[in-house]
Design an enzyme around this catalytic site. Structure first.
Site, PDB file in Angstrom:
ATOM      1  N   ASN A  14      10.460 -61.001 -45.715  1.00 29.62           N
ATOM      2  CA  ASN A  14       9.487 -60.560 -44.725  1.00 29.62           C
ATOM      3  C   ASN A  14       8.431 -61.638 -44.488  1.00 29.62           C
ATOM      4  O   ASN A  14       8.714 -62.825 -44.627  1.00 29.62           O
ATOM      5  CB  ASN A  14       8.893 -59.198 -45.124  1.00 29.62           C
ATOM      6  CG  ASN A  14       8.697 -58.278 -43.932  1.00 29.62           C
ATOM      7  OD1 ASN A  14       8.002 -58.623 -42.977  1.00 29.62           O
ATOM      8  ND2 ASN A  14       9.309 -57.107 -43.966  1.00 29.62           N
ATOM      9  N   ARG A  15       7.217 -61.251 -44.178  1.00 32.25           N
ATOM     10  CA  ARG A  15       6.233 -62.198 -43.646  1.00 32.25           C
ATOM     11  C   ARG A  15       5.132 -62.557 -44.637  1.00 32.25           C
ATOM     12  O   ARG A  15       4.719 -61.721 -45.438  1.00 32.25           O
ATOM     13  CB  ARG A  15       5.610 -61.616 -42.372  1.00 32.25           C
ATOM     14  CG  ARG A  15       6.595 -61.542 -41.205  1.00 32.25           C
ATOM     15  CD  ARG A  15       6.270 -60.404 -40.246  1.00 32.25           C
ATOM     16  NE  ARG A  15       7.194 -60.357 -39.116  1.00 32.25           N
ATOM     17  CZ  ARG A  15       8.379 -59.761 -39.125  1.00 32.25           C
ATOM     18  NH1 ARG A  15       8.819 -59.160 -40.235  1.00 32.25           N
ATOM     19  NH2 ARG A  15       9.142 -59.756 -38.064  1.00 32.25           N
TER      20      ARG A  15
ATOM     21  N   HIS B 287      10.963 -64.562 -44.284  1.00 30.73           N
ATOM     22  CA  HIS B 287      12.188 -64.557 -45.095  1.00 30.73           C
ATOM     23  C   HIS B 287      12.403 -65.843 -45.899  1.00 30.73           C
ATOM     24  O   HIS B 287      13.516 -66.360 -45.985  1.00 30.73           O
ATOM     25  CB  HIS B 287      13.397 -64.263 -44.217  1.00 30.73           C
ATOM     26  CG  HIS B 287      13.444 -62.862 -43.681  1.00 30.73           C
ATOM     27  ND1 HIS B 287      12.816 -61.801 -44.303  1.00 30.73           N
ATOM     28  CD2 HIS B 287      14.059 -62.337 -42.580  1.00 30.73           C
ATOM     29  CE1 HIS B 287      13.037 -60.696 -43.608  1.00 30.73           C
ATOM     30  NE2 HIS B 287      13.777 -60.992 -42.559  1.00 30.73           N
TER      31      HIS B 287
ATOM     32  N   HIS C 103      19.745 -57.995 -46.417  1.00 28.23           N
ATOM     33  CA  HIS C 103      19.500 -57.821 -44.975  1.00 28.23           C
ATOM     34  C   HIS C 103      20.765 -57.382 -44.238  1.00 28.23           C
ATOM     35  O   HIS C 103      21.062 -57.894 -43.150  1.00 28.23           O
ATOM     36  CB  HIS C 103      18.967 -59.127 -44.390  1.00 28.23           C
ATOM     37  CG  HIS C 103      18.034 -58.935 -43.218  1.00 28.23           C
ATOM     38  ND1 HIS C 103      18.326 -58.087 -42.164  1.00 28.23           N
ATOM     39  CD2 HIS C 103      16.825 -59.486 -42.943  1.00 28.23           C
ATOM     40  CE1 HIS C 103      17.331 -58.139 -41.291  1.00 28.23           C
ATOM     41  NE2 HIS C 103      16.406 -58.979 -41.736  1.00 28.23           N
ATOM     42  N   SER C 104      21.488 -56.423 -44.789  1.00 25.47           N
ATOM     43  CA  SER C 104      22.662 -55.902 -44.082  1.00 25.47           C
ATOM     44  C   SER C 104      22.251 -55.122 -42.836  1.00 25.47           C
ATOM     45  O   SER C 104      21.241 -54.408 -42.831  1.00 25.47           O
ATOM     46  CB  SER C 104      23.486 -54.997 -45.003  1.00 25.47           C
ATOM     47  OG  SER C 104      24.146 -55.766 -45.982  1.00 25.47           O
ATOM     48  N   TYR C 105      23.060 -55.287 -41.789  1.00 25.48           N
ATOM     49  CA  TYR C 105      22.898 -54.559 -40.534  1.00 25.48           C
ATOM     50  C   TYR C 105      24.007 -53.515 -40.468  1.00 25.48           C
ATOM     51  O   TYR C 105      25.190 -53.860 -40.444  1.00 25.48           O
ATOM     52  CB  TYR C 105      23.042 -55.506 -39.342  1.00 25.48           C
ATOM     53  CG  TYR C 105      21.861 -56.408 -39.069  1.00 25.48           C
ATOM     54  CD1 TYR C 105      21.091 -56.243 -37.918  1.00 25.48           C
ATOM     55  CD2 TYR C 105      21.530 -57.451 -39.934  1.00 25.48           C
ATOM     56  CE1 TYR C 105      20.024 -57.085 -37.631  1.00 25.48           C
ATOM     57  CE2 TYR C 105      20.464 -58.291 -39.659  1.00 25.48           C
ATOM     58  CZ  TYR C 105      19.709 -58.110 -38.512  1.00 25.48           C
ATOM     59  OH  TYR C 105      18.654 -58.946 -38.233  1.00 25.48           O
TER      60      TYR C 105
ATOM     61  N   ASP D  22      10.439 -51.640 -36.453  1.00 24.88           N
ATOM     62  CA  ASP D  22      10.455 -52.851 -37.285  1.00 24.88           C
ATOM     63  C   ASP D  22       9.255 -52.747 -38.195  1.00 24.88           C
ATOM     64  O   ASP D  22       8.275 -53.472 -38.047  1.00 24.88           O
ATOM     65  CB  ASP D  22      10.406 -54.118 -36.428  1.00 24.88           C
ATOM     66  CG  ASP D  22      10.617 -55.394 -37.251  1.00 24.88           C
ATOM     67  OD1 ASP D  22      11.010 -55.274 -38.436  1.00 24.88           O
ATOM     68  OD2 ASP D  22      10.393 -56.499 -36.716  1.00 24.88           O
TER      69      ASP D  22
ATOM     70  N   GLN E 290      11.932 -51.807 -45.124  1.00 22.44           N
ATOM     71  CA  GLN E 290      11.770 -52.230 -43.734  1.00 22.44           C
ATOM     72  C   GLN E 290      12.874 -51.575 -42.922  1.00 22.44           C
ATOM     73  O   GLN E 290      14.055 -51.871 -43.110  1.00 22.44           O
ATOM     74  CB  GLN E 290      11.853 -53.753 -43.621  1.00 22.44           C
ATOM     75  CG  GLN E 290      11.444 -54.294 -42.249  1.00 22.44           C
ATOM     76  CD  GLN E 290       9.948 -54.457 -42.103  1.00 22.44           C
ATOM     77  OE1 GLN E 290       9.196 -54.341 -43.091  1.00 22.44           O
ATOM     78  NE2 GLN E 290       9.478 -54.743 -40.895  1.00 22.44           N
TER      79      GLN E 290
ATOM     80  N   GLU F  86      15.858 -52.418 -45.407  1.00 20.47           N
ATOM     81  CA  GLU F  86      15.633 -53.514 -46.351  1.00 20.47           C
ATOM     82  C   GLU F  86      14.631 -53.069 -47.420  1.00 20.47           C
ATOM     83  O   GLU F  86      13.425 -53.068 -47.186  1.00 20.47           O
ATOM     84  CB  GLU F  86      15.093 -54.741 -45.613  1.00 20.47           C
ATOM     85  CG  GLU F  86      15.947 -55.205 -44.454  1.00 20.47           C
ATOM     86  CD  GLU F  86      15.152 -56.019 -43.437  1.00 20.47           C
ATOM     87  OE1 GLU F  86      14.601 -57.072 -43.828  1.00 20.47           O
ATOM     88  OE2 GLU F  86      15.061 -55.592 -42.271  1.00 20.47           O
TER      89      GLU F  86
END
Length: 364
Positions: free
Chosen positions: A88-89, A115, A186-188, A256, A294, A328
């Site tokens: 993340n940030r 990331h 980070h799987s979609y 998000d 997330q 996430e």
């Protein structure tokens, strides 16, 4: 009975840390109950999760690429990767650590870090340290000073498939100097099948066990405030249709956001979220020991409806905006700059341990 098979996913890959040319290995975990998982050593990345629907049809429910070039492309939005050293940030790419200012790389518009920086854990070639009858453990040693972070960090990512269709992921880390660590996968996911796009996503129902979200600015950087979800579009504690919920969010592009998970002490794990796709009968439950998750609905994947070119995915798929969701599990974003958030600071002698279980099933 679970079976593990190893083969080569790609040859001639340049290791970004050592510059050596290496093979990228692939492992296929199969359980005999209609579920299989594939992962590769580049980025300790999950490339495929195949599960049955209620009629017995098997489909891949995670987004990814056929080849290494796809994963190396700047169009890759971290599909399936293990993210670190800090997911993340990080606001302004800086934070204070034991009264000393640390400057890390700013890989997003030269404004903040996302990331782990330009070459995060997702781009590392992870070493194989253990292959078991039901899984595999990979390891990455991240050098002192990499992307600006102090300390040499040794991380592991362990993937284990069970006969009851659970993928257990355990991420650990140790350090020789004080440093932040916050890993995630980070799987979609798209339970309608990875090719079904936004129309498939809008058919899902979603439920997230969270009492609040971390309020953010326009760059998705936390302000430090935790906003209760009560009475808002972020109250997802009761399952509801995701398509309708995305419409209600407008003018926002989608979800998000870091959701603050509700735990029931002394239980170390919490039910984080449940997603389901009624037309296929598939469902996914996420259980973790992490305080946040997330929830991301692929808002920044190409807006194909407005003329943007899609991402060319595996099996001839075209991926675009709202084509998948991510859950996430993590500590809160930018925790290094907010003392009221759960700490991400790891010290020598301590062990970071992040457990997440993805359980798949179908409605009876």
């Amino acid at each position: 009975m679970v079976n593990v098979k190893e083969d080569v996913f790609a040859t001639g890959a340049v290791n970004p840390f050592t510059k050596a040319t290496e093979d990228i290995k692939r492992f296929t975990l199969t359980n005999g109950y209609g579920m299989s998982v594939q992962l590769i050593t580049r980025g300790a990345t999950i490339t495929s999760i195949k599960t049955m629907d209620s009629s017995g049809k098997v489909d891949d429910v995670t987004l990814g690429f056929d080849d290494l070039a796809g994963y190396q492309s700047d169009k890759n939005p971290y599909f399936g990767a293990t993210i670190g050293r800090v997911c993340n940030r990080i606001a302004n790419g800086r934070f204070q650590l034991d009264a000393k200012w640390i400057e890390v790389s700013k890989n997003r518009n030269n404004k903040f870090q996302l990331h782990g920086g330009f070459v995060g854990f997702d781009k590392a070639h992870w070493e194989v340290v253990d292959v078991r009858r039901d899984g595999v453990t990979l390891s990455h040693t991240n050098p002192d000073g990499h992307e600006g972070y102090p300390g040499k960090v040794t991380a592991t990512a362990s993937f284990t498939l069970s006969e009851d269709n659970c993928l257990h992921v355990l991420m650990t880390a140790e350090t020789d100097k004080v440093t932040p660590v916050n890993l995630t996968n980070h799987s979609y996911f798209n339970l309608a099948g990875h090719k079904t796009g936004a129309s498939g996503l809008y058919e899902h129902a979603i439920e997230i066990n969270a009492y609040g979200i971390t309020e953010t600015d326009q760059d998705s950087i936390p302000t430090g405030k935790i906003t209760p979800v009560d009475g808002t579009s972020y109250d997802l504690r009761v399952a509801g249709n995701l398509g309708e919920r995305l419409k209600a969010l407008q003018p926002a592009r989608g979800y998000d956001d870091n959701f603050c998970v509700t735990f029931s002490p002394p239980q170390p794990l919490a039910m984080v979220a449940r997603a389901s796709h009624p037309p296929s009968g598939r469902w996914l439950e996420v259980v973790s020991n992490q305080p946040g998750v997330q929830f991301y609905t692929s808002n920044f994947m190409p807006d194909v409806e407005n003329g943007e070119a899609p991402i060319s995915g595996k099996d001839g798929a075209s991926y675009g905006k709202h084509g998948a969701f991510c859950l996430e599990t993590q500590k809160f974003p930018d925790s290094v700059n907010h003392s009221n958030f759960p700490t991400t600071i790891l010290r020598p002698g301590e062990r970071y341990s992040h457990e997440v279980i993805y359980k798949f099933g179908v409605f009876n």
